[in-house]
Design a protein around this motif. Sequence first.
Motif, PDB file in Angstrom:
ATOM      1  N   LEU A   3       0.015   8.455   7.240  1.00 50.83           N
ATOM      2  CA  LEU A   3      -1.381   8.146   6.967  1.00 50.83           C
ATOM      3  C   LEU A   3      -1.827   6.942   7.796  1.00 50.83           C
ATOM      4  CD1 LEU A   3      -3.549   9.277   5.099  1.00 50.83           C
ATOM      5  CD2 LEU A   3      -2.808   7.676   3.333  1.00 50.83           C
ATOM      6  N   GLN A  62       1.011   4.194  -2.858  1.00 54.18           N
ATOM      7  CA  GLN A  62       0.708   5.583  -2.497  1.00 54.18           C
ATOM      8  C   GLN A  62       1.829   6.523  -2.936  1.00 54.18           C
ATOM      9  OE1 GLN A  62      -0.148   5.213   1.674  1.00 54.18           O
ATOM     10  NE2 GLN A  62      -2.262   4.541   1.311  1.00 54.18           N
ATOM     11  N   ILE A  63       3.058   6.050  -2.841  1.00 49.56           N
ATOM     12  CA  ILE A  63       4.183   6.869  -3.295  1.00 49.56           C
ATOM     13  C   ILE A  63       4.107   7.055  -4.812  1.00 49.56           C
ATOM     14  CG2 ILE A  63       6.700   6.967  -3.510  1.00 49.56           C
ATOM     15  CD1 ILE A  63       6.757   5.381  -0.789  1.00 49.56           C
ATOM     16  N   ALA A 102       0.827  -1.204   0.000  1.00 48.44           N
ATOM     17  CA  ALA A 102       0.000   0.000   0.000  1.00 48.44           C
ATOM     18  C   ALA A 102       0.863   1.257   0.000  1.00 48.44           C
ATOM     19  CB  ALA A 102      -0.929   0.002   1.205  1.00 48.44           C
ATOM     20  N   SER A 103       1.911   1.269   0.812  1.00 50.11           N
ATOM     21  CA  SER A 103       2.787   2.444   0.858  1.00 50.11           C
ATOM     22  C   SER A 103       3.440   2.709  -0.489  1.00 50.11           C
ATOM     23  CB  SER A 103       3.876   2.251   1.921  1.00 50.11           C
ATOM     24  OG  SER A 103       3.298   2.228   3.207  1.00 50.11           O
ATOM     25  N   PRO A 155       3.011   7.846   3.535  1.00 52.04           N
ATOM     26  CA  PRO A 155       2.125   6.699   3.772  1.00 52.04           C
ATOM     27  C   PRO A 155       2.189   6.200   5.213  1.00 52.04           C
ATOM     28  CG  PRO A 155       3.275   6.425   1.691  1.00 52.04           C
ATOM     29  CD  PRO A 155       3.907   7.618   2.373  1.00 52.04           C
ATOM     30  N   VAL A 161       8.057  12.447   0.902  1.00 49.12           N
ATOM     31  CA  VAL A 161       6.988  11.705   0.216  1.00 49.12           C
ATOM     32  C   VAL A 161       6.992  10.242   0.653  1.00 49.12           C
ATOM     33  CG1 VAL A 161       6.156  10.862  -2.014  1.00 49.12           C
ATOM     34  CG2 VAL A 161       6.984  13.211  -1.802  1.00 49.12           C
ATOM     35  N   ALA A 162       8.174   9.668   0.758  1.00 46.72           N
ATOM     36  CA  ALA A 162       8.289   8.248   1.111  1.00 46.72           C
ATOM     37  C   ALA A 162       7.786   7.959   2.522  1.00 46.72           C
ATOM     38  CB  ALA A 162       9.732   7.782   0.962  1.00 46.72           C
ATOM     39  N   ALA A 178      -2.456  15.258  -0.288  1.00 41.84           N
ATOM     40  CA  ALA A 178      -1.080  15.513  -0.715  1.00 41.84           C
ATOM     41  C   ALA A 178      -0.531  14.330  -1.506  1.00 41.84           C
ATOM     42  CB  ALA A 178      -0.198  15.798   0.501  1.00 41.84           C
ATOM     43  N   LEU A 179      -0.922  13.122  -1.115  1.00 36.14           N
ATOM     44  CA  LEU A 179      -0.448  11.920  -1.797  1.00 36.14           C
ATOM     45  C   LEU A 179      -1.183  11.684  -3.117  1.00 36.14           C
ATOM     46  CD1 LEU A 179       0.074   9.399   1.139  1.00 36.14           C
ATOM     47  CD2 LEU A 179       1.782  10.035  -0.569  1.00 36.14           C
ATOM     48  N   GLY A 180      -2.228  12.438  -3.346  1.00 34.26           N
ATOM     49  CA  GLY A 180      -2.970  12.259  -4.593  1.00 34.26           C
ATOM     50  C   GLY A 180      -3.968  11.120  -4.507  1.00 34.26           C
ATOM     51  N   LEU A 181      -4.482  10.879  -3.296  1.00 36.15           N
ATOM     52  CA  LEU A 181      -5.389   9.750  -3.104  1.00 36.15           C
ATOM     53  C   LEU A 181      -6.852  10.167  -3.174  1.00 36.15           C
ATOM     54  CD1 LEU A 181      -3.491   7.994  -0.182  1.00 36.15           C
ATOM     55  CD2 LEU A 181      -3.310   7.568  -2.642  1.00 36.15           C
ATOM     56  N   ASP A 212       1.781  10.620  -9.680  1.00 37.91           N
ATOM     57  CA  ASP A 212       0.740  10.557 -10.696  1.00 37.91           C
ATOM     58  C   ASP A 212      -0.368  11.570 -10.388  1.00 37.91           C
ATOM     59  OD1 ASP A 212      -0.778   9.661 -12.844  1.00 37.91           O
ATOM     60  OD2 ASP A 212      -1.694   8.034 -11.689  1.00 37.91           O
ATOM     61  N   ARG A 213      -0.158  12.369  -9.308  1.00 42.85           N
ATOM     62  CA  ARG A 213      -1.297  13.132  -8.792  1.00 42.85           C
ATOM     63  C   ARG A 213      -1.731  14.298  -9.653  1.00 42.85           C
ATOM     64  NH1 ARG A 213       1.990  17.198  -5.722  1.00 42.85           N
ATOM     65  NH2 ARG A 213       3.633  16.092  -6.778  1.00 42.85           N
ATOM     66  N   ARG A 214      -0.898  14.769 -10.549  1.00 44.91           N
ATOM     67  CA  ARG A 214      -1.305  15.893 -11.385  1.00 44.91           C
ATOM     68  C   ARG A 214      -2.445  15.537 -12.347  1.00 44.91           C
ATOM     69  NH1 ARG A 214       3.386  17.657  -9.624  1.00 44.91           N
ATOM     70  NH2 ARG A 214       4.195  15.620 -10.171  1.00 44.91           N
ATOM     71  N   ALA A 247       1.341   7.009  -6.469  1.00 42.05           N
ATOM     72  CA  ALA A 247       0.183   7.880  -6.675  1.00 42.05           C
ATOM     73  C   ALA A 247       0.587   9.347  -6.556  1.00 42.05           C
ATOM     74  CB  ALA A 247      -0.917   7.554  -5.672  1.00 42.05           C
ATOM     75  N   PHE A 248       1.512   9.634  -5.652  1.00 44.76           N
ATOM     76  CA  PHE A 248       1.981  11.012  -5.476  1.00 44.76           C
ATOM     77  C   PHE A 248       2.498  11.585  -6.792  1.00 44.76           C
ATOM     78  CE2 PHE A 248       5.395  14.060  -4.865  1.00 44.76           C
ATOM     79  CZ  PHE A 248       4.802  14.998  -4.038  1.00 44.76           C
TER      80      PHE A 248
END
Lengths: 220, 220
Positions: free
Chosen positions: B25, A206-207, A202-203, B22, B18-19, B84-87, A212-214, A209-210
């Motif tokens: 979270l 999520q990293i 999951a971590s 998660p 960033v790392a 912030a993580l784009g979730l 890819d967030r734009r 995803a960060f």
Amino acid sequence: MEREPTVPQRRAVPPATVARLPGYLRALEALAAGGSVLTSSDALAAQAGVSPAQLRKDLSFLGSYGRRGVGYDVAHLREQVAVALGLSSERRVVLVGVGNLGHALAGYAGFAARGFALVALVDADPGVVGTVVAGLPVHPVADLGRVVATSGATIAVLATPAAVAQEVCDTLVDAGVVGVLNFAPCALRVPSHVDVRAVDLASELQILAFHDRRRSADGA
Amino acid sequence: MEREPTVPQRRAVPPATVARLPGYLRALEALAAGGSVLTSSDALAAQAGVSPAQLRKDLSFLGSYGRRGVGYDVAHLREQVAVALGLSSERRVVLVGVGNLGHALAGYAGFAARGFALVALVDADPGVVGTVVAGLPVHPVADLGRVVATSGATIAVLATPAAVAQEVCDTLVDAGVVGVLNFAPCALRVPSHVDVRAVDLASELQILAFHDRRRSADGA
DNA sequence: TAGATTGTTAATCGATTAACAATC
DNA sequence: TAGATTGTTAATCGATTAACAATC
């Protein structure tokens, strides 16, 4: 009069370098499998996915195993990196948590191929205890301390639910484990002589995803 | 006259921060589950396994979500870290390689729970293609590009043998994937707009072996 | 107001990069 | 010798830590 120590003790290898050594080992094995006898920092770095400068800097912490103007002997460097990582003697590994993921990890063929011996499996589920997985019987978690002590395992793979991970980890450490690979999604508290590495699907997602967030930030 | 941007754009968040997001979270979710409404950098850092100074420094890159003298609202901070993580928008994930490990990863319950949708499975083995795993049909690798494009996956989990990983990765990137979680034991070459995270059991064990190398260095 | 706790600054530390002297 | 390539140095860069002013 000074004596050469059995294991040449160099300056401490920085953590960031240690973390890259397995990649160099893999790259050297790939080159050897491809028939290379000699390699260069350029070729090896490309195979490992780092810059030539970083590769040479990293290797310099281990010793001087190349020849200027010539390059590196693949087999010899491979051996030296393996020695630096402490892979010359076999490490015994215990796996706790034989669920979905634990089952897959137990079946991982790379253990023996890389100098690790999976010596014991442990689980809390009465339906799993007593069964045989990857050729090993699954012991009850009540026997965890005893199993670790008698098997001589110093490294543990932890694939239990997060709720029991700390408790299991404490027992492992008490029984002599000094390295824990933690697949449970939680932080573990351990004494300073114990090393923990965490792997969490999951971590990692999520990293990713960060970065890819734009895209699609305002929905579809 | 200046307008507030839809997504408040702060200074770039450092990769090391960033790392760790998660983990924050996860820690916030654990505190919320335990009934905490308010927390402090001391309590949250302890839960996440970092120092309070590092936690505050990391959070400062996201914004000012605490109240001096009071602490952090657990639910609000959780939401801000997720943003912030784009979730906030769902990410679609394709999994390539439904072998031993891939099967376990497909069954991972955490995907949906964390805002990721596993939308497609792909494998090269004719014995696996066509079967249903985790409720999804397994597509042939020949259809990989099409499957990625039509499913809209932007993140891929790569659990193939190392020998085909680069080739599969190239196809994924061509089809629009921008994040790859690589379980194959090899380095991947990708364009700069693509992010790769590597997870390798053997490498992790070898890093643990390094720290364990002093013991039994001269054999048993 | 007094006590608590954040957010930020500045200092320290470690990692990376680039250039080149050493040397094969 | 001339060309190639390492191992090391020095400069740059980024991350961590500690202390404290701001402020609730």
